[in-house]
Design a protein around this motif. Sequence first.
Motif, PDB file in Angstrom:
ATOM      1  N   ASP A   1      -7.685 -11.033   0.520  1.00 46.87           N
ATOM      2  CA  ASP A   1      -7.086  -9.838   1.112  1.00 46.87           C
ATOM      3  C   ASP A   1      -7.975  -8.635   0.804  1.00 46.87           C
ATOM      4  OD1 ASP A   1      -5.570  -7.597   1.795  1.00 46.87           O
ATOM      5  OD2 ASP A   1      -3.676  -8.574   1.315  1.00 46.87           O
TER       6      ASP A   1
ATOM      7  N   LEU B   1      -6.240  -5.456  -0.551  1.00 44.69           N
ATOM      8  CA  LEU B   1      -5.998  -5.392  -1.988  1.00 44.69           C
ATOM      9  C   LEU B   1      -7.281  -5.050  -2.745  1.00 44.69           C
ATOM     10  CD1 LEU B   1      -3.600  -8.449  -2.500  1.00 44.69           C
ATOM     11  CD2 LEU B   1      -3.024  -6.020  -2.621  1.00 44.69           C
TER      12      LEU B   1
ATOM     13  N   CYS C   1       2.329  -8.644 -12.473  1.00 41.35           N
ATOM     14  CA  CYS C   1       2.938  -7.830 -11.418  1.00 41.35           C
ATOM     15  C   CYS C   1       3.526  -8.746 -10.341  1.00 41.35           C
ATOM     16  CB  CYS C   1       1.895  -6.895 -10.809  1.00 41.35           C
ATOM     17  SG  CYS C   1       0.720  -7.702  -9.692  1.00 41.35           S
TER      18      CYS C   1
ATOM     19  N   ASP D   1       2.931  -8.847  -7.229  1.00 39.44           N
ATOM     20  CA  ASP D   1       2.031  -9.059  -6.093  1.00 39.44           C
ATOM     21  C   ASP D   1       1.446 -10.464  -6.153  1.00 39.44           C
ATOM     22  OD1 ASP D   1       0.153  -8.951  -4.080  1.00 39.44           O
ATOM     23  OD2 ASP D   1      -0.462  -6.911  -4.560  1.00 39.44           O
ATOM     24  N   TRP D   2       1.479 -11.201  -5.019  1.00 40.22           N
ATOM     25  CA  TRP D   2       0.958 -12.568  -4.964  1.00 40.22           C
ATOM     26  C   TRP D   2      -0.492 -12.616  -4.481  1.00 40.22           C
ATOM     27  CZ3 TRP D   2       3.402 -16.826  -6.816  1.00 40.22           C
ATOM     28  CH2 TRP D   2       4.773 -16.687  -7.136  1.00 40.22           C
ATOM     29  N   GLY D   3      -1.146 -11.471  -4.370  1.00 38.65           N
ATOM     30  CA  GLY D   3      -2.526 -11.462  -3.896  1.00 38.65           C
ATOM     31  C   GLY D   3      -3.464 -12.202  -4.839  1.00 38.65           C
TER      32      GLY D   3
ATOM     33  N   CYS E   1      -4.746  -9.758  -7.167  1.00 41.79           N
ATOM     34  CA  CYS E   1      -3.931  -8.585  -6.887  1.00 41.79           C
ATOM     35  C   CYS E   1      -4.776  -7.342  -7.139  1.00 41.79           C
ATOM     36  CB  CYS E   1      -2.674  -8.571  -7.759  1.00 41.79           C
ATOM     37  SG  CYS E   1      -3.033  -8.291  -9.519  1.00 41.79           S
ATOM     38  N   LYS E   2      -4.226  -6.172  -6.804  1.00 48.83           N
ATOM     39  CA  LYS E   2      -5.003  -4.946  -6.953  1.00 48.83           C
ATOM     40  C   LYS E   2      -5.351  -4.664  -8.419  1.00 48.83           C
ATOM     41  CE  LYS E   2      -0.661  -2.333  -6.756  1.00 48.83           C
ATOM     42  NZ  LYS E   2       0.163  -1.413  -5.922  1.00 48.83           N
TER      43      LYS E   2
END
Length: 374
Positions: A38, A41, A136, A138-140, A143-144
Amino acid sequence: MTNARGFAAFPPQRAGARFATSWWGRAWIQALEDTSLDHGLLRKGRAYAKTGQLGPITVSPGRLAAVAESEYDTVVRVEQLTDAAWERFLDQVAAKAGHIAALLDRDMPHDLVEAAEDAAVPLLPAVGDLEPECSCPDWGHPCKHAAALCYQASWLLDADPFVLLLLRGRGERDLIEALQRRDVPAAPPSSVVPPSGVPAAQAYAAGVPPLPEPPPCDVAFSPPALEPADGVNVGALAVLAASAAGRARELLLRGHLPELTEHQDHVRLAAEHDLATGPEAAVQAWRYGGAGALDVLENAWTPPRQVLARAQAQLAAGWEEESPPRVEAWRNRWTLGPLQLRYGRDGRWYPFTRRDGEWWPAGPPERDPSALTA
């Protein structure tokens, strides 16, 4: 047991601050960005890194960790080298005295990394080697927060390549001690007179003495005085002698030179010695970026899709107006109105502008295409 190293949190950075100025730091960023699923992200991660959203960073064997936004535990794991791989790496370091000096001077020589790779010792991470984890929601991947941690880690790597070696399993002190043990000579039999000199372990314990001044590489070249002779172009010989001196100086500074085709060498000579024998656009391209700039001037090619997607995200992130410009894309060439950006096989973007209906080289290249739109 190698102790972990702690680093203070990075404060907010100035506008335009860049990540990874060293070649090994850029390889780290490349592994992160090639792994990312991503790019949005990643863009957020760059912003988090630059605005100081992470706490202090801890580096330990196989593990990079920080706390993000004062609540999320963020970790990036890197596979550690085996003992056998470390032995092969130490063989490569010990094989050339300059490798040790370069590492102690906080430099990572290209030839050391290449020799390690030939010995099946991967120092630099590749796609999939960085494994992010974060508490966190977020599932990235990453993640960021994990992306921000990796981007900030590139600053640590720039300053000290031993950070990379620690992530791979061993720190600076462990490596120096291993090299000292490796170089201690075996005790000679009583009937054999020991050689004169200082044992390597004792020499290492004495510390690193100041290096001598490097040989002068900026001395102006004086062409040889050649007598005119029938069938001999004395002016051409003077140019070739100056070119050979320049190439020798570059070889001293860089340690290696790329091979050039006859056409590339012709353009190089015209560009470096103000000769009127080369194509004007090609000469201008060479002055901006050497063989890479000449290649993007003369050849079009199709880069991998993930490279172009990452560049599109960089362009959007770096655009300061309300919306990014419309891009007309064809293979490695992106046209943005009066500006054209061309992606080179060396991983850099080269700017071009219109001149007499043709696209002409307009400046030195950048790895981030958004840096050229200003």
